[in-house]
Design a protein around this motif. Structure first.
Motif, PDB file in Angstrom:
ATOM      1  N   PRO A 136       0.813  -1.229   0.000  1.00 46.97           N
ATOM      2  CA  PRO A 136       0.000   0.000   0.000  1.00 46.97           C
ATOM      3  C   PRO A 136       0.841   1.272   0.000  1.00 46.97           C
ATOM      4  O   PRO A 136       0.502   2.245  -0.693  1.00 46.97           O
ATOM      5  N   GLN A 137       1.940   1.285   0.769  1.00 50.98           N
ATOM      6  CA  GLN A 137       2.809   2.462   0.774  1.00 50.98           C
ATOM      7  C   GLN A 137       3.513   2.625  -0.565  1.00 50.98           C
ATOM      8  O   GLN A 137       3.694   3.752  -1.055  1.00 50.98           O
ATOM      9  N   ALA A 138       3.890   1.501  -1.171  1.00 48.45           N
ATOM     10  CA  ALA A 138       4.558   1.561  -2.478  1.00 48.45           C
ATOM     11  C   ALA A 138       3.634   2.152  -3.534  1.00 48.45           C
ATOM     12  O   ALA A 138       4.064   2.959  -4.371  1.00 48.45           O
ATOM     13  N   PHE A 139       2.361   1.775  -3.506  1.00 46.05           N
ATOM     14  CA  PHE A 139       1.416   2.299  -4.488  1.00 46.05           C
ATOM     15  C   PHE A 139       1.203   3.798  -4.323  1.00 46.05           C
ATOM     16  O   PHE A 139       0.997   4.510  -5.306  1.00 46.05           O
ATOM     17  N   ARG A 140       1.227   4.288  -3.091  1.00 51.43           N
ATOM     18  CA  ARG A 140       1.108   5.732  -2.890  1.00 51.43           C
ATOM     19  C   ARG A 140       2.302   6.459  -3.500  1.00 51.43           C
ATOM     20  O   ARG A 140       2.172   7.566  -4.029  1.00 51.43           O
ATOM     21  N   ILE A 141       3.462   5.816  -3.443  1.00 56.31           N
ATOM     22  CA  ILE A 141       4.670   6.431  -4.000  1.00 56.31           C
ATOM     23  C   ILE A 141       4.630   6.442  -5.531  1.00 56.31           C
ATOM     24  O   ILE A 141       5.005   7.429  -6.177  1.00 56.31           O
ATOM     25  N   VAL A 142       4.156   5.336  -6.121  1.00 60.11           N
ATOM     26  CA  VAL A 142       4.240   5.178  -7.578  1.00 60.11           C
ATOM     27  C   VAL A 142       2.956   5.589  -8.296  1.00 60.11           C
ATOM     28  O   VAL A 142       2.852   5.388  -9.505  1.00 60.11           O
ATOM     29  N   LEU A 143       2.001   6.159  -7.577  1.00 61.55           N
ATOM     30  CA  LEU A 143       0.750   6.537  -8.219  1.00 61.55           C
ATOM     31  C   LEU A 143       0.941   7.527  -9.374  1.00 61.55           C
ATOM     32  O   LEU A 143       0.327   7.360 -10.441  1.00 61.55           O
ATOM     33  N   PRO A 144       1.789   8.560  -9.237  1.00 64.34           N
ATOM     34  CA  PRO A 144       1.994   9.463 -10.385  1.00 64.34           C
ATOM     35  C   PRO A 144       2.553   8.767 -11.628  1.00 64.34           C
ATOM     36  O   PRO A 144       1.994   8.927 -12.724  1.00 64.34           O
ATOM     37  N   PRO A 145       3.644   7.976 -11.524  1.00 65.41           N
ATOM     38  CA  PRO A 145       4.115   7.294 -12.737  1.00 65.41           C
ATOM     39  C   PRO A 145       3.143   6.265 -13.292  1.00 65.41           C
ATOM     40  O   PRO A 145       3.093   6.050 -14.503  1.00 65.41           O
ATOM     41  N   LEU A 146       2.339   5.644 -12.437  1.00 62.81           N
ATOM     42  CA  LEU A 146       1.323   4.713 -12.937  1.00 62.81           C
ATOM     43  C   LEU A 146       0.253   5.458 -13.720  1.00 62.81           C
ATOM     44  O   LEU A 146      -0.268   4.950 -14.722  1.00 62.81           O
ATOM     45  N   THR A 147      -0.078   6.659 -13.279  1.00 62.27           N
ATOM     46  CA  THR A 147      -1.038   7.478 -14.031  1.00 62.27           C
ATOM     47  C   THR A 147      -0.450   7.874 -15.382  1.00 62.27           C
ATOM     48  O   THR A 147      -1.163   7.925 -16.387  1.00 62.27           O
ATOM     49  N   ASN A 148       0.843   8.151 -15.411  1.00 63.29           N
ATOM     50  CA  ASN A 148       1.513   8.413 -16.697  1.00 63.29           C
ATOM     51  C   ASN A 148       1.413   7.202 -17.616  1.00 63.29           C
ATOM     52  O   ASN A 148       1.229   7.345 -18.830  1.00 63.29           O
ATOM     53  N   GLU A 149       1.540   6.013 -17.045  1.00 61.73           N
ATOM     54  CA  GLU A 149       1.426   4.796 -17.849  1.00 61.73           C
ATOM     55  C   GLU A 149       0.007   4.656 -18.398  1.00 61.73           C
ATOM     56  O   GLU A 149      -0.180   4.187 -19.529  1.00 61.73           O
ATOM     57  N   LEU A 150      -0.978   5.068 -17.630  1.00 61.86           N
ATOM     58  CA  LEU A 150      -2.363   5.054 -18.117  1.00 61.86           C
ATOM     59  C   LEU A 150      -2.524   5.979 -19.321  1.00 61.86           C
ATOM     60  O   LEU A 150      -3.222   5.651 -20.287  1.00 61.86           O
TER      61      LEU A 150
END
Length: 263
Positions: free
Chosen positions: A181-195
């Motif tokens: 869960p903490q990792a996803f909070r960190i990587v949420l911006p780059p994951l949105t870029n991937e979207l």
């Protein structure tokens, strides 16, 4: 004796020259352009009216569906690959590295061709178009998301995992409940870029020979271009892509700002 310009004055002169060049270039463009031809090619109102409502109700909706399917599958597979990449079992790490390097190095176009035409021909099976798109986008996206998620997991302080273990949690439960869960909070911006990237890659669906009800924005715009001999449908399709990507880009900036503030 001539007075030398200070650094600030030189910067102002350079900036004034740059603005002057820009103004001159714009004036030349305005005076030299054939605005009647540009209006006919890009802003034909009659052609634009013919694109609605199908370009929204069919093409835009299908683009969103294809993107969401690819993202959900890619995110799920990417998480599995990230955990394999961090595994203490060497074969898992080798498999994950091999997958990631392969799909990051192969063009998405080739994956669409392989799944859309190669697999059905080789194995004599019919694959649903939505499944094909989900697999093609997801397989490529998973390779990038796996590395993003892996970096996020490694960015979580090790003390978090050690504290969870000291409370009696197993390694697996601590990873699922505390670290991921903490990792996803960190990587949420780059994951949105991937979207956003997957949204644009969904334009490759046109290769699959879609029926009218399966058209996405790029295919819809291309067929309308051939029919009307006008770039207006392509312009509308591009604007509708922006309807999707601009809010996502704004979301990325907000998430990055929030993450930076939290740190």
């Amino acid at each position: 004796m001539t007075r030398r310009l200070t650094r600030r004055q030189r910067a102002r002169v350079v900036r004034a020259v740059q603005y002057g060049v820009l103004v001159v270039a714009l004036l030349v463009l305005v005076l030299a352009a054939d605005w009647g031809e540009i209006r006919r090619a890009f802003f034909d109102v009659d052609v634009a009216k013919e694109q609605f409502p199908e370009i929204v109700s069919t093409a835009l909706v299908n683009t969103v569906i294809y993107t969401v399917l690819g993202f959900v599958f890619g995110l799920t597979l990417g998480l599995v690959l990230a955990l394999m990449r961090l595994s203490q079992v060497p074969p898992y790490r080798w498999l994950a590295i091999g997958y990631i390097e392969f799909f990051r190095g192969v063009p998405a176009l080739l994956v669409f061709i392989a799944l859309g035409f190669g697999v059905p021909l080789a194995f004599q099976v019919a694959i649903n178009q939505y499944v094909t798109v989900m697999l093609a986008l997801g397989l490529v996206g998973a390779a990038y998301m796996a590395e993003t998620i892996r970096a996020g997991i490694q960015a979580v302080p090790k003390g978090q995992l050690e504290a969870a273990r000291s409370l009696g949690m197993s390694q697996q439960r601590a990873m699922v409940s505390i670290v991921i869960p903490q990792a996803f909070r960190i990587v949420l911006p780059p994951l949105t870029n991937e979207l956003i990237l997957l949204t644009k890659d969904s334009s490759l669906v046109y290769l699959l020979g879609l029926s009218l009800g399966q058209y996405e924005l790029a295919k819809f715009g291309r067929d309308a271009l051939n029919e009307h001999r006008s770039l207006t449908p392509i312009l509308i399709a591009g604007l509708l892509y922006l309807v999707i990507t601009l809010p996502l880009g704004h979301l990325v900036r907000r998430l990055e700002a929030r993450t930076a503030k939290a740190r």
